[in-house]
Design a protein around this motif. Structure first.
Motif, PDB file in Angstrom:
ATOM      1  N   ALA A  19      26.971  41.533  29.317  1.00  0.00           N
ATOM      2  CA  ALA A  19      27.612  40.223  29.461  1.00  0.00           C
ATOM      3  C   ALA A  19      28.724  40.269  30.506  1.00  0.00           C
ATOM      4  O   ALA A  19      28.808  39.390  31.377  1.00  0.00           O
ATOM      5  CB  ALA A  19      28.159  39.762  28.114  1.00  0.00           C
ATOM      6  N   ARG A  20      29.573  41.287  30.465  1.00  0.00           N
ATOM      7  CA  ARG A  20      30.718  41.390  31.378  1.00  0.00           C
ATOM      8  C   ARG A  20      30.268  41.411  32.847  1.00  0.00           C
ATOM      9  O   ARG A  20      30.777  40.651  33.675  1.00  0.00           O
ATOM     10  CB  ARG A  20      31.517  42.663  31.067  1.00  0.00           C
ATOM     11  CG  ARG A  20      32.597  43.010  32.077  1.00  0.00           C
ATOM     12  CD  ARG A  20      33.272  44.342  31.761  1.00  0.00           C
ATOM     13  NE  ARG A  20      32.388  45.484  31.708  1.00  0.00           N
ATOM     14  CZ  ARG A  20      31.988  46.206  32.779  1.00  0.00           C
ATOM     15  NH1 ARG A  20      32.392  45.858  33.989  1.00  0.00           N
ATOM     16  NH2 ARG A  20      31.189  47.251  32.629  1.00  0.00           N
ATOM     17  N   TRP A  25      29.507  37.945  38.284  1.00  0.00           N
ATOM     18  CA  TRP A  25      28.909  37.332  39.474  1.00  0.00           C
ATOM     19  C   TRP A  25      28.588  35.863  39.259  1.00  0.00           C
ATOM     20  O   TRP A  25      28.718  35.051  40.190  1.00  0.00           O
ATOM     21  CB  TRP A  25      27.690  38.110  39.979  1.00  0.00           C
ATOM     22  CG  TRP A  25      26.433  38.017  39.159  1.00  0.00           C
ATOM     23  CD1 TRP A  25      26.012  38.899  38.218  1.00  0.00           C
ATOM     24  CD2 TRP A  25      25.423  37.004  39.233  1.00  0.00           C
ATOM     25  NE1 TRP A  25      24.806  38.494  37.685  1.00  0.00           N
ATOM     26  CE2 TRP A  25      24.424  37.339  38.293  1.00  0.00           C
ATOM     27  CE3 TRP A  25      25.268  35.853  39.987  1.00  0.00           C
ATOM     28  CZ2 TRP A  25      23.297  36.559  38.102  1.00  0.00           C
ATOM     29  CZ3 TRP A  25      24.133  35.071  39.791  1.00  0.00           C
ATOM     30  CH2 TRP A  25      23.167  35.431  38.852  1.00  0.00           C
ATOM     31  N   ILE A  26      28.178  35.513  38.041  1.00  0.00           N
ATOM     32  CA  ILE A  26      27.836  34.108  37.799  1.00  0.00           C
ATOM     33  C   ILE A  26      29.083  33.241  37.933  1.00  0.00           C
ATOM     34  O   ILE A  26      29.075  32.226  38.642  1.00  0.00           O
ATOM     35  CB  ILE A  26      27.165  33.921  36.421  1.00  0.00           C
ATOM     36  CG1 ILE A  26      25.806  34.625  36.393  1.00  0.00           C
ATOM     37  CG2 ILE A  26      27.006  32.424  36.111  1.00  0.00           C
ATOM     38  CD1 ILE A  26      25.183  34.723  35.008  1.00  0.00           C
ATOM     39  N   GLU A  27      30.167  33.638  37.277  1.00  0.00           N
ATOM     40  CA  GLU A  27      31.387  32.822  37.330  1.00  0.00           C
ATOM     41  C   GLU A  27      32.037  32.838  38.714  1.00  0.00           C
ATOM     42  O   GLU A  27      32.727  31.894  39.075  1.00  0.00           O
ATOM     43  CB  GLU A  27      32.364  33.274  36.248  1.00  0.00           C
ATOM     44  CG  GLU A  27      31.857  32.931  34.861  1.00  0.00           C
ATOM     45  CD  GLU A  27      32.727  33.460  33.731  1.00  0.00           C
ATOM     46  OE1 GLU A  27      33.545  34.382  33.968  1.00  0.00           O
ATOM     47  OE2 GLU A  27      32.580  32.948  32.600  1.00  0.00           O
ATOM     48  N   GLN A  28      31.812  33.889  39.495  1.00  0.00           N
ATOM     49  CA  GLN A  28      32.352  33.942  40.856  1.00  0.00           C
ATOM     50  C   GLN A  28      31.667  32.922  41.764  1.00  0.00           C
ATOM     51  O   GLN A  28      32.311  32.291  42.590  1.00  0.00           O
ATOM     52  CB  GLN A  28      32.189  35.340  41.442  1.00  0.00           C
ATOM     53  CG  GLN A  28      32.686  35.449  42.875  1.00  0.00           C
ATOM     54  CD  GLN A  28      32.460  36.819  43.485  1.00  0.00           C
ATOM     55  OE1 GLN A  28      31.992  37.746  42.841  1.00  0.00           O
ATOM     56  NE2 GLN A  28      32.791  36.950  44.748  1.00  0.00           N
ATOM     57  N   ASP A  85      28.871  46.344  39.235  1.00  0.00           N
ATOM     58  CA  ASP A  85      30.326  46.199  39.291  1.00  0.00           C
ATOM     59  C   ASP A  85      30.770  46.168  40.750  1.00  0.00           C
ATOM     60  O   ASP A  85      30.340  47.007  41.545  1.00  0.00           O
ATOM     61  CB  ASP A  85      30.965  47.383  38.562  1.00  0.00           C
ATOM     62  CG  ASP A  85      32.455  47.209  38.378  1.00  0.00           C
ATOM     63  OD1 ASP A  85      33.177  47.101  39.393  1.00  0.00           O
ATOM     64  OD2 ASP A  85      32.908  47.218  37.222  1.00  0.00           O
ATOM     65  N   PRO A  86      31.635  45.215  41.125  1.00  0.00           N
ATOM     66  CA  PRO A  86      32.076  45.141  42.523  1.00  0.00           C
ATOM     67  C   PRO A  86      32.656  46.460  43.046  1.00  0.00           C
ATOM     68  O   PRO A  86      32.491  46.791  44.219  1.00  0.00           O
ATOM     69  CB  PRO A  86      33.142  44.042  42.501  1.00  0.00           C
ATOM     70  CG  PRO A  86      32.772  43.176  41.342  1.00  0.00           C
ATOM     71  CD  PRO A  86      32.176  44.119  40.315  1.00  0.00           C
ATOM     72  N   GLY A  92      24.276  52.777  45.590  1.00  0.00           N
ATOM     73  CA  GLY A  92      22.860  52.952  45.280  1.00  0.00           C
ATOM     74  C   GLY A  92      22.468  52.568  43.868  1.00  0.00           C
ATOM     75  O   GLY A  92      21.327  52.822  43.455  1.00  0.00           O
ATOM     76  N   LEU A  93      23.373  51.946  43.123  1.00  0.00           N
ATOM     77  CA  LEU A  93      23.047  51.578  41.741  1.00  0.00           C
ATOM     78  C   LEU A  93      21.988  50.482  41.681  1.00  0.00           C
ATOM     79  O   LEU A  93      21.136  50.484  40.797  1.00  0.00           O
ATOM     80  CB  LEU A  93      24.301  51.168  40.979  1.00  0.00           C
ATOM     81  CG  LEU A  93      25.354  52.263  40.835  1.00  0.00           C
ATOM     82  CD1 LEU A  93      26.599  51.717  40.160  1.00  0.00           C
ATOM     83  CD2 LEU A  93      24.811  53.449  40.082  1.00  0.00           C
TER      84      LEU A  93
END
Length: 160
Positions: A19-20, A25-28, A85-86, A92-93
């Protein structure tokens, strides 16, 4: 020496990370929609219990990336909720997650994996193209059929 990145499948301990990372990215770029909230509340029920999977990219014991694969029908899966995660982008994740998704899809006799996204998300679209996804549709019809107001592009990868 720190642990290198690895991808694991569904583990309830990482539910909040799913969720986090996706809320980030969605809320950004957009707004949370009812389908987002439902999948965050029960990722296991939304994806795993229906024949798909949730993947987590771990490094140093921390969840730094995630995505889900939803089984739609025999041989058809939807790639959903991919997020890194930013602070971990460029490591490469995304590639590691995509490779795990495609291994899972192939091992479950998938003939097609598709996704819906938004044309504003250039790096994500680049990742999908790098792994062989091609655009099948763009425009308003994608959002109507996908059930997400933010969706304006559909891509697919034919397997096998």
């Amino acid at each position: 020496m720190s642990e290198g990145p690895r991808v694991v499948t569904w583990d309830a301990r990482y539910r909040e990370d799913f969720a986090r990372l996706n809320r980030g990215w969605i809320e950004q770029h957009f707004q949370l929609e009812p389908a987002d909230v439902a999948s965050f509340a029960d990722p296991h029920g939304t994806f795993v219990a229906t024949g798909g999977e949730v993947f987590f990219a771990l490094s140093g014991g921390k969840v730094l990336g995630t995505c889900a694969l939803r089984r739609e029908a025999d041989g058809v899966y939807e790639l959903c909720k991919m997020a890194v995660d930013p602070e971990a982008r460029g490591l490469g994740l995304g590639d590691a997650l995509m490779e795990a998704v495609l291994r899972f899809a192939k091992s479950h006799a998938a003939s097609r994996v598709y996704l819906v996204s938004n044309t504003k998300l250039g790096p994500a679209l680049g990742l999908y193209r790098k792994h062989g996804f091609v655009t099948t549709r763009e425009g308003e019809e994608v959002s109507r059929e996908a059930g997400y107001a933010r969706a304006d592009i559909e891509m697919e990868l034919r397997l096998g």
